[in-house]
Design a protein around this motif. Structure first.
Motif, PDB file in Angstrom:
ATOM      1  N   ARG A   1       0.756  -1.271  -0.035  1.00 43.19           N
ATOM      2  CA  ARG A   1      -0.050  -0.025   0.054  1.00 43.19           C
ATOM      3  C   ARG A   1       0.685   1.232  -0.104  1.00 43.19           C
ATOM      4  N   ARG A   2       2.062   1.136   0.656  1.00 41.94           N
ATOM      5  CA  ARG A   2       2.710   2.510   0.848  1.00 41.94           C
ATOM      6  C   ARG A   2       4.243   2.771   0.200  1.00 41.94           C
ATOM      7  N   SER A   3       4.665   1.404  -0.036  1.00 36.73           N
ATOM      8  CA  SER A   3       6.253   1.467  -0.436  1.00 36.73           C
ATOM      9  C   SER A   3       6.285   1.617  -1.897  1.00 36.73           C
ATOM     10  N   SER A   4       6.865   2.614  -2.349  1.00 36.27           N
ATOM     11  CA  SER A   4       7.450   2.498  -3.937  1.00 36.27           C
ATOM     12  C   SER A   4       8.420   1.483  -4.496  1.00 36.27           C
ATOM     13  N   ALA A   5       9.357   1.059  -3.493  1.00 33.15           N
ATOM     14  CA  ALA A   5      10.270   0.013  -3.630  1.00 33.15           C
ATOM     15  C   ALA A   5       9.580  -1.374  -4.126  1.00 33.15           C
ATOM     16  N   PHE A   6       8.497  -1.532  -3.619  1.00 36.76           N
ATOM     17  CA  PHE A   6       7.953  -2.854  -4.223  1.00 36.76           C
ATOM     18  C   PHE A   6       7.686  -2.822  -5.598  1.00 36.76           C
ATOM     19  N   TYR A   7       7.587  -1.835  -6.326  1.00 35.21           N
ATOM     20  CA  TYR A   7       7.104  -1.764  -7.795  1.00 35.21           C
ATOM     21  C   TYR A   7       8.353  -1.193  -8.583  1.00 35.21           C
ATOM     22  N   GLN A   8       9.409  -1.132  -8.083  1.00 38.77           N
ATOM     23  CA  GLN A   8      10.645  -0.822  -8.980  1.00 38.77           C
ATOM     24  C   GLN A   8      11.322  -1.956  -9.603  1.00 38.77           C
TER      25      GLN A   8
END
Length: 434
Positions: free
Chosen positions: A411-418
């Protein structure tokens, strides 16, 4: 050719330094693993990124290019760790028996160093030969599928095989068997064969990734039916990693049976490392799925988190059943229900927490997290019988914590989608040059 060699040293010095240090330390404590194929692994990563195609246009002959890639993949690390092996043998003898050739316990460090060094050249050449048969495009026929499956399995087995040498190589002169001499005699032939096939390997890796060739005799694909969506993703997440777990463990046992003359006993390291392998395989599923693509689908966050946790659960269940089946075959007392539950929850919990942690890390240092949690899996396996209930409760809490961290990160981390790269490769798109 000299510039290509120096360029590889500049970019991969950290790998060579790590292998040198590891080879030294392992011989210093009396362990004999072969670490020579791993320079070839990063060289293949470079080839997938297009390095060989870029070098093809330079004013360097094809023969020189092939020799350079062969030397970097086959000869560089064995030559480097030769120094490390004998340095480790010197440290071992200095620590254990400075006045005797054979240390207490019967281990001859100089014989072990010589054996690991010599076999290291042959093993690096063998992995190079297997690399020649690796696919460069998606299979289009059943024969190509079988071919790629065989060489893909051999590639995975050869990369996980170095640890087996600590069990099959001789440690004293008296333990040298006839097949050891056969193995030593095969090394020059493997090195020569790898050198002769270097142009073929270079040519195959120069070719850009290709799609599967259309089969004119193939029947038209149905427009309805078959798996799609979540069921298809579950199959991709579960079947191949679980098959890899079973393949690696059973192949190691068969190799030990072939060379050592008997299957390993239940207290053997092969049994203990099942949990470590299961934790690692249960953790790396997120490396092969595009999280950004999954996020844009109409899937609730909790459901997506549950989907990512299916592999850790399946890995824990598979490893527990495998250990139970091996205990039954050896007719040793089976663990209690609490013991089975502790093994299952520990592997599932450590795998799930590893997934949640590594998704927050985009750099290559996440491999250290995988290694730490795999080591914890081995520790949990060793204490599952004596501390079953506390381990089960702690592992259950670990799994719940991992699930909550995973939901929060989705929900909150942008690192998951890099993009998730390691050694420059995005594994979620293995046929796409980066």
């Amino acid at each position: 050719m000299r510039l290509l060699f120096l360029d590889f040293l500049r970019r991969r010095w950290w790998l060579l330094a790590g292998l040198f240090a590891f080879a030294t330390l392992q011989l210093a404590v009396g362990i004999s693993m072969v670490v020579t194929p791993y320079a070839l692994v990063v060289l293949i990563f470079d080839a997938q990124r297009g390095l060989f195609r870029a070098v093809r246009t330079l004013p360097v002959t094809r023969r020189a290019q092939s020799f350079t890639w062969w030397f970097l993949g086959v000869m560089l690390v064995p030559l480097l760790v030769t120094i490390a092996n004998f340095l480790g043998a010197f440290l071992y003898q200095l620590n254990h028996s400075p006045l005797r050739v054979t240390a207490p316990g019967g281990l001859n460090p100089w014989l072990v160093a010589a054996g690991v060094t010599w076999v290291g050249f042959g093993y690096a050449a063998l992995v190079f030969l297997v690399c020649v048969g690796l696919p460069t495009r998606v299979a289009s026929t059943r024969l190509e599928t079988i071919w790629q499956s065989v060489f893909g399995g051999l590639w995975g087995l050869t990369l996980s095989g170095p640890s087996l040498f600590m069990f099959i190589l001789p440690t004293t002169v008296a333990s040298i068997a006839r097949w050891h001499w056969v193995l030593a005699a095969a090394v020059p032939f493997l090195v020569i064969a790898s050198y002769l096939t270097a142009p073929e390997m270079t040519q195959r890796r120069m070719s850009p990734p290709k799609a599967a060739l259309p089969d004119p005799n193939a029947a038209p694909e149905p427009t309805i039916g078959g798996d799609a969506g979540t069921p298809l993703l579950l199959k991709l997440l579960l079947f191949r990693p679980i098959g890899m777990l079973l393949f690696v463990v059973l192949a190691q046992m068969l190799v030990l049976r072939l060379f050592a003359g008997q299957l390993p006993t239940p207290d053997h390291f092969v049994f203990q490392q099942i949990a470590g392998i299961a934790v690692f395989i249960g953790s790396i599923g997120n490396e092969f799925v595009g999280m950004r693509s999954l996020r844009v689908l109409p899937i609730a966050t909790a459901r997506l988190a549950a989907l990512l946790l299916t592999l850790p659960v399946a890995s824990g269940l598979t490893s527990t059943l495998l250990v139970g089946a091996l205990d039954f075959l050896y007719r040793v007392p089976l663990p209690t229900v609490t013991g089975f539950l502790a093994q299952f929850l520990s592997v599932s919990g450590f795998s799930a927490l590893s997934v949640a942690c590594t998704l927050h890390i985009t750099s290559g240092w996440r491999i250290a997290v995988y290694g730490c949690f795999s080591a914890l899996g081995v520790v949990a396996f060793n204490i599952a019988d004596t501390h079953a209930l506390p381990l089960a409760l702690a592992s259950c809490a670990t799994f719940i914590t991992a699930a909550l961290l995973l939901i929060r990160g989705l929900r909150r981390s942008s690192a998951f989608y890099q993009p998730r790269r390691f050694a420059g490769i995005n594994f979620s798109a293995p046929f796409t040059p980066q």
